[in-house]
Design a protein around this motif. Structure first.
Motif, PDB file in Angstrom:
ATOM      1  N   ILE A 170       0.808  -1.054  -0.043  1.00  8.61           N
ATOM      2  CA  ILE A 170      -0.150   0.066  -0.449  1.00  8.61           C
ATOM      3  C   ILE A 170       0.831   1.384   0.109  1.00  8.61           C
ATOM      4  O   ILE A 170       0.977   2.488  -0.387  1.00  8.61           O
ATOM      5  N   ALA A 171       1.895   1.022   0.851  1.00  9.48           N
ATOM      6  CA  ALA A 171       3.286   2.181   0.766  1.00  9.48           C
ATOM      7  C   ALA A 171       2.838   2.429  -0.186  1.00  9.48           C
ATOM      8  O   ALA A 171       3.782   3.733  -0.833  1.00  9.48           O
ATOM      9  N   ALA A 172       3.994   1.661  -1.169  1.00 11.28           N
ATOM     10  CA  ALA A 172       4.178   1.802  -2.084  1.00 11.28           C
ATOM     11  C   ALA A 172       3.529   1.892  -3.306  1.00 11.28           C
ATOM     12  O   ALA A 172       4.488   2.566  -4.414  1.00 11.28           O
ATOM     13  N   ASN A 173       2.644   1.405  -3.101  1.00 10.43           N
ATOM     14  CA  ASN A 173       1.650   2.184  -4.205  1.00 10.43           C
ATOM     15  C   ASN A 173       0.221   2.910  -4.020  1.00 10.43           C
ATOM     16  O   ASN A 173      -0.381   2.626  -3.373  1.00 10.43           O
ATOM     17  N   PRO A 174       0.746   3.951  -3.302  1.00  5.20           N
ATOM     18  CA  PRO A 174      -0.438   5.268  -3.604  1.00  5.20           C
ATOM     19  C   PRO A 174      -1.368   5.375  -4.528  1.00  5.20           C
ATOM     20  O   PRO A 174      -1.768   5.226  -5.301  1.00  5.20           O
ATOM     21  N   PRO A 234       0.765   8.228   0.995  1.00  2.00           N
ATOM     22  CA  PRO A 234       2.486   7.692   1.365  1.00  2.00           C
ATOM     23  C   PRO A 234       3.490   7.710   0.639  1.00  2.00           C
ATOM     24  O   PRO A 234       4.873   7.318   0.349  1.00  2.00           O
ATOM     25  N   TRP A 235       3.312   9.636  -0.045  1.00  2.73           N
ATOM     26  CA  TRP A 235       4.319   9.293  -1.031  1.00  2.73           C
ATOM     27  C   TRP A 235       5.427  10.048  -0.397  1.00  2.73           C
ATOM     28  O   TRP A 235       5.913  10.345   0.908  1.00  2.73           O
ATOM     29  N   ASN A 236       6.603   9.654  -1.454  1.00  2.00           N
ATOM     30  CA  ASN A 236       8.271  10.416  -0.630  1.00  2.00           C
ATOM     31  C   ASN A 236       8.679  10.476  -1.511  1.00  2.00           C
ATOM     32  O   ASN A 236       8.618  11.363  -2.402  1.00  2.00           O
ATOM     33  N   LEU A 237       9.593  11.878  -0.605  1.00  3.68           N
ATOM     34  CA  LEU A 237      10.014  12.529  -1.328  1.00  3.68           C
ATOM     35  C   LEU A 237      11.371  12.255  -2.706  1.00  3.68           C
ATOM     36  O   LEU A 237      11.644  12.921  -3.894  1.00  3.68           O
ATOM     37  N   SER A 238      12.000  10.898  -2.209  1.00  2.00           N
ATOM     38  CA  SER A 238      13.056  10.455  -3.043  1.00  2.00           C
ATOM     39  C   SER A 238      12.256  10.315  -3.879  1.00  2.00           C
ATOM     40  O   SER A 238      13.446  10.041  -5.124  1.00  2.00           O
ATOM     41  N   SER A 239      10.949   9.826  -4.574  1.00  2.70           N
ATOM     42  CA  SER A 239      10.785   9.855  -5.420  1.00  2.70           C
ATOM     43  C   SER A 239       9.818  10.596  -6.307  1.00  2.70           C
ATOM     44  O   SER A 239       9.727  10.215  -7.945  1.00  2.70           O
ATOM     45  N   PHE A 240      10.204  11.736  -6.007  1.00  2.00           N
ATOM     46  CA  PHE A 240      10.295  13.053  -6.411  1.00  2.00           C
ATOM     47  C   PHE A 240      11.226  13.971  -7.173  1.00  2.00           C
ATOM     48  O   PHE A 240      11.509  14.364  -8.429  1.00  2.00           O
ATOM     49  N   VAL A 241      12.822  13.820  -6.210  1.00  2.00           N
ATOM     50  CA  VAL A 241      13.133  14.404  -5.998  1.00  2.00           C
ATOM     51  C   VAL A 241      14.363  13.925  -6.355  1.00  2.00           C
ATOM     52  O   VAL A 241      14.947  12.276  -5.212  1.00  2.00           O
ATOM     53  N   ALA A 242      15.127  13.623  -7.099  1.00  4.36           N
ATOM     54  CA  ALA A 242      16.817  12.919  -6.717  1.00  4.36           C
ATOM     55  C   ALA A 242      17.678  12.498  -5.864  1.00  4.36           C
ATOM     56  O   ALA A 242      18.049  14.022  -6.034  1.00  4.36           O
ATOM     57  N   MET A 243      18.225  11.998  -5.294  1.00  2.00           N
ATOM     58  CA  MET A 243      19.108  12.187  -4.277  1.00  2.00           C
ATOM     59  C   MET A 243      20.210  10.784  -4.242  1.00  2.00           C
ATOM     60  O   MET A 243      19.416   9.752  -4.205  1.00  2.00           O
ATOM     61  N   ALA A 244      21.124  11.091  -2.684  1.00  2.00           N
ATOM     62  CA  ALA A 244      21.401   9.564  -2.662  1.00  2.00           C
ATOM     63  C   ALA A 244      20.665   9.288  -1.899  1.00  2.00           C
ATOM     64  O   ALA A 244      20.237   9.883  -1.228  1.00  2.00           O
ATOM     65  N   PRO A 245      21.411   7.597  -1.853  1.00  2.00           N
ATOM     66  CA  PRO A 245      20.391   7.284  -0.879  1.00  2.00           C
ATOM     67  C   PRO A 245      20.515   7.152   0.411  1.00  2.00           C
ATOM     68  O   PRO A 245      19.605   7.382   1.472  1.00  2.00           O
TER      69      PRO A 245
END
Lengths: 134, 335, 411
Positions: free
Chosen positions: B175-179, B258-269
């Motif tokens: 669920i968290a991975a698929n908003p 459930p969105w995460n910032l990292s899925s919108f903006v590319a950044m180091a892990p």
């Protein structure tokens, strides 16, 4: 918000300044004496007490120079807060018992009694020095 | 990974989540108190106040009433805190995936959510005080009342995801991975908004906050089922309350935001994990403000019969409407 | 679970009090409950007896008049005014007209702050703490004005036998006007927040109903009586101070709501509207206020001498924020009164709790108890300390005891 008229008011209040009178320090310091020492050195500031109006009835003041020990003040004191020292022709006022009605200051023929602005009188000892006026 | 490593990871994760749950929970209790104070035109306590309270309670003596059943009375707070922390192990925090988890953990979380409440009921009945007994009865009634709308809200989302052809829909990781907002169309979005509202109204009851705090009701029952608790036991309930606050907020975040910032903006892990964590806290803050602070300062406490009719009739109906809209959406999407 | 239906129905007892968060002052309630529903209610007052009448009978009236300020923590002027009126009747003192107006203005400011205080307490009993903070915040304006006018915030100490101790100075009038304007502007907001709120309606409508007949039979007074439709107000029925010169109508809930149900909600309506009525009364007073003295005998020492010549008995009444207060004083040529009896307004209202509470839920207890604005410290006159038992006395026994006491006093 017809059913909950409070909500717009609350959201507006969220961005206004609080209405409460500030305590001397914003939050309780871990050590009050240390905080007061800091204030003394000028490193911290305390909020001043709220101002009181003219003719406020605060802690009583007594000027014994004109006093004749006539005991009229003790006669009208509702709280029996005034002790008459007959031999010395003086009076002693127990502020912890005083109810701030100011009747003694009205009746005093010599004008020896008056009410001051002081109202921060709390103390753990009801016979502390600053709570006995003589 | 060897068995020992797995066990070590689970134990380490559990300890880390417990510490996180308690610290963040207490912090958000402080935030809630500050929000409430500001809305009531007060200055309010400092943000660290819940930590001070908990530390002080921990140092205080435990008093067990004479007609209480000691082992149940002392056991209930531990059970409440432990079960609240257990739920946290199944919930994703930012982009950090749950410590435990697997197929169907959403159903498990729903069941686990009742355990802290049941622990309080048991503790209340074991207190041997009429106030605590009345409070425990009310808690049970409230527990049954909010279960229906909560179940509808959770199941509707999982069902919609499964209709969209996503495998393992009852897993929180899925669920968290698929908003779900990306899956539904406009009709479904309206349905989801209704379900989001329902979750926001269930949260105060789960956390026994005004207007649904009939089981504690300070002015009626003087604290209700917690009336006899003091010292360390009360501190444990207080910590359980803090962890539950995080749990409910994290659940709402996992289901609806459930969105995460990292899925919108590319950044180091490494940066991504930190950024997502901060973003998660911001989302929790949002949930805490709207479903706890704002609700609890804007209305009066309901009577117990009013709570039941609100949950069963009004929120239950709203839940079915939301569910129906989500179903229509699924049909419109042609699946 | 037992199969015996009798046993299942056994009511259980919930004690509330003497101290409990729902009660702002000590009183002991015992409820027979069936689940959440109240079957039978009983209460035992007398937990805060302070012996204030005993103290009064050992002091002269100039001292008592400030003692009466302390009978009630909120009504700082009501008891003093009633006592002073009783003394003035005994001594046949004519109170200067300006003093009457000053007394009326202070009494109405007191009503404003008392009703706002009550509204906040009622909101708190409902769990609506925001409203508590809001009403107490706006109450500060009235408190500050009283402080400016009298010098004290809570126990004003402004009434004296024969008048008032302080006159208004010209620089105080703008501050009074500002306060009145503040409350006029606030009226619609307060009414909206209290009366249109759905949760308050759900909790207060048809809760704690006191019918017109019950209100009449139980001799309720003040807003409690008016909320049940009784058209009574001492200020209108037996005008005193400046009230006779003013246009006042008792506030009844049907004027605003269109009907009278006698429930908690109606009591909120009556009190909120009375805040606005008080603003109007103060405005009328300011318009008509005559010039002149404010006290019949400014020399306290002379007044003390007059007490020694006073003979007779009298009743002083005043419409306090909670209803009528009544002071009976008897002077027999001594410096202190032979007899002094105080009847606070809550004394008349307490019995109305029983019909209001029975049949309601536990959740309603706090708001119903608060709805009559009980002031128990003012009310408690008797505490049985001799034996542990608390016997209930019949009317005849009480009558016999009072006759005996009167004989003893006059002997």
């Amino acid at each position: 918000m017809a059913t909950l008229p409070m909500i717009p008011e609350l959201l507006r209040q969220l961005f206004r300044t609080p209405a409460t009178n500030a305590f001397p320090a914003k939050y309780l310091p871990s050590s009050v004496t240390e905080f007061l020492a800091k204030v003394g050195r000028g490193e911290a500031a305390i909020h001043p007490p709220v101002p009181v109006p003219k003719d406020f009835r605060g802690k009583i003041t007594y000027d014994p120079t004109g006093c004749t020990g006539c005991s009229l003040c003790a006669k009208v004191c509702p709280a029996h807060a005034i002790e008459v020292l007959k031999d010395e022709k003086r009076i002693r006022i127990y502020v912890s018992q005083c109810i701030f009605c100011s009747q003694c200051t009205d009746i005093c023929p010599k004008g020896s009694l008056a009410m001051s602005d002081a109202f921060l009188l709390a103390d753990e000892n009801r016979y502390a020095d600053h709570l006995i006026v003589e | 990974m060897t068995l020992i490593e797995t066990i070590l990871a689970a134990v380490g994760g559990t300890v880390a989540m417990a510490v996180f749950g308690i610290v963040a929970g207490l912090f958000f209790l402080g935030v809630d108190r500050k929000f409430a104070a500001l809305m009531q035109a007060r200055i309010g306590p400092p943000l660290r106040q819940p930590f001070i309270d908990a530390a002080k309670l921990m140092r205080k003596e435990n008093i067990v009433p004479e007609n209480a059943i000691p082992w149940i009375f002392n056991g209930a707070p531990i059970l409440a805190l432990a079960s609240a922390i257990t739920i946290l192990l199944y919930l994703p925090v930012g982009s950090i995936m749950p410590v435990l988890g697997g197929a169907g953990d959403l159903i498990l979380v729903m069941y686990l959510l009742t355990i802290p409440a049941l622990a309080m009921v048991v503790g209340g009945f074991a207190s041997g005080s009429p106030y605590a007994t009345v409070g425990a009865q009310r808690e049970m009634v409230i527990l049954i009342a909010y279960e229906l709308p909560l179940a509808i809200a959770i199941i509707a989302i999982a069902w919609r995801l499964s209709m969209a052809g996503i495998a393992d829909p009852f897993s929180l990781t899925t669920i968290a991975a698929n908003p779900v907002w990306g899956v539904v169309g406009p009709v479904g979005a309206v349905g989801l908004l209704i379900l989001l509202g329902i979750l926001a109204w269930v949260t105060p009851a789960e956390l026994s906050r005004i207007p649904f705090d009939a089981q504690e009701a300070e002015t009626e029952l003087a604290g209700g089922l917690l009336v006899e608790y003091s010292g360390k036991n009360f501190a444990l309930f207080y910590l359980a309350q803090a962890v539950k606050t995080i749990v409910m907020a994290a659940l709402a975040v996992a289901l609806f935001l459930p969105w995460n910032l990292s899925s919108f903006v590319a950044m180091a892990p490494a940066v991504a994990v930190a950024a997502d964590f901060v973003f998660f806290l911001a989302k929790v803050l949002l949930v805490v403000f709207f479903s706890i602070s704002l609700i609890r300062v804007s209305m009066a406490r309901f009577r117990i019969n009013q709570i039941v009719s609100i949950y069963w009739v009004w929120l239950g109906l709203a839940g079915f409407v939301g569910l129906a809209l989500v179903m229509i959406d699924a049909i419109l999407a042609g699946v | 679970m037992s199969d015996d239906p009798q046993k299942k129905m056994t009511p259980y007892t919930v004690p509330i009090g003497p101290t409990h968060p729902a009660l702002k002052e000590p009183v002991m309630f015992t409820f027979q409950m069936n689940g959440e529903q109240i079957l039978k209610a009983d209460f035992a007052p007398g937990q805060t007896h302070r012996g204030i009448e005993w103290m009064g009978m050992r002091r002269n009236p100039v001292q008592i008049v400030h003692l009466t300020d302390r009978i009630c923590g909120i009504c700082g002027v009501s008891h003093s005014l009633a006592f002073a009126r009783a003394m003035e009747q005994i001594m046949e003192i004519e109170v200067p007209e300006r003093a009457d107006y000053v007394r009326t203005i202070i009494a109405e400011f007191e009503r404003i702050q008392s009703h706002l205080l009550w509204a906040g307490v009622a909101a708190h009993e409902l769990g609506f703490d925001t409203l508590l903070h809001l009403t107490w915040r706006v109450r500060e304006q009235a408190m500050d004005t009283i402080e400016l006018l009298t010098g004290n915030r809570v126990n004003y100490g402004i009434i004296q036998v024969g008048g008032v101790r302080r006159d208004f100075t010209p620089d105080q009038f703008p501050a009074i006007e500002e306060t009145l304007q503040y409350y006029s502007d606030l009226k619609s907001k307060l009414l909206k927040i209290f009366l249109e709120d759905k949760t308050i309606q759900m909790r207060c409508r048809d809760c704690g109903v006191l019918s017109y007949d019950d209100a009449l039979k139980l001799c309720t007074v003040g807003p409690t009586a008016r909320a049940s439709g009784l058209n009574m107000d001492v200020r209108v029925d037996y005008p005193f101070a400046a009230y006779g010169d003013l246009a006042i109508e008792p506030i009844l809930p049907d004027a605003y709501m269109g009907e009278t149900r006698g429930d908690v909600f109606d009591r909120i309506v009556v009190r909120l509207l009375e805040v606005d009525q008080s603003v109007d009364i103060i405005r009328q007073c300011l318009d008509r206020m005559p010039a002149g003295e404010v006290i019949a005998e400014p020399k306290l020492a002379k007044l003390l001498n007059q007490f020694k010549k006073a003979h007779g008995e009298a009743l002083g009444r005043h419409e306090a924020p909670r209803g009528e207060v009544l002071h009976y004083v008897r002077m027999d040529g001594k410096e202190h009164p032979t007899s002094w009896k105080v009847k606070a307004s809550s004394y008349s209202n307490l019995m109305s709790w029983i019909p209001m509470l029975e049949g309601e839920q536990i959740a309603d207890i706090p708001i119903i108890v608060a709805s009559i604005d009980p002031c128990l410290s003012c009310t408690d006159r008797v505490a049985v300390v001799r034996s542990g038992e608390r016997g209930i006395m019949t009317k005849e026994e009480l009558h016999r005891l009072s006759v005996e006491k009167t004989r003893r006093l006059s002997a």
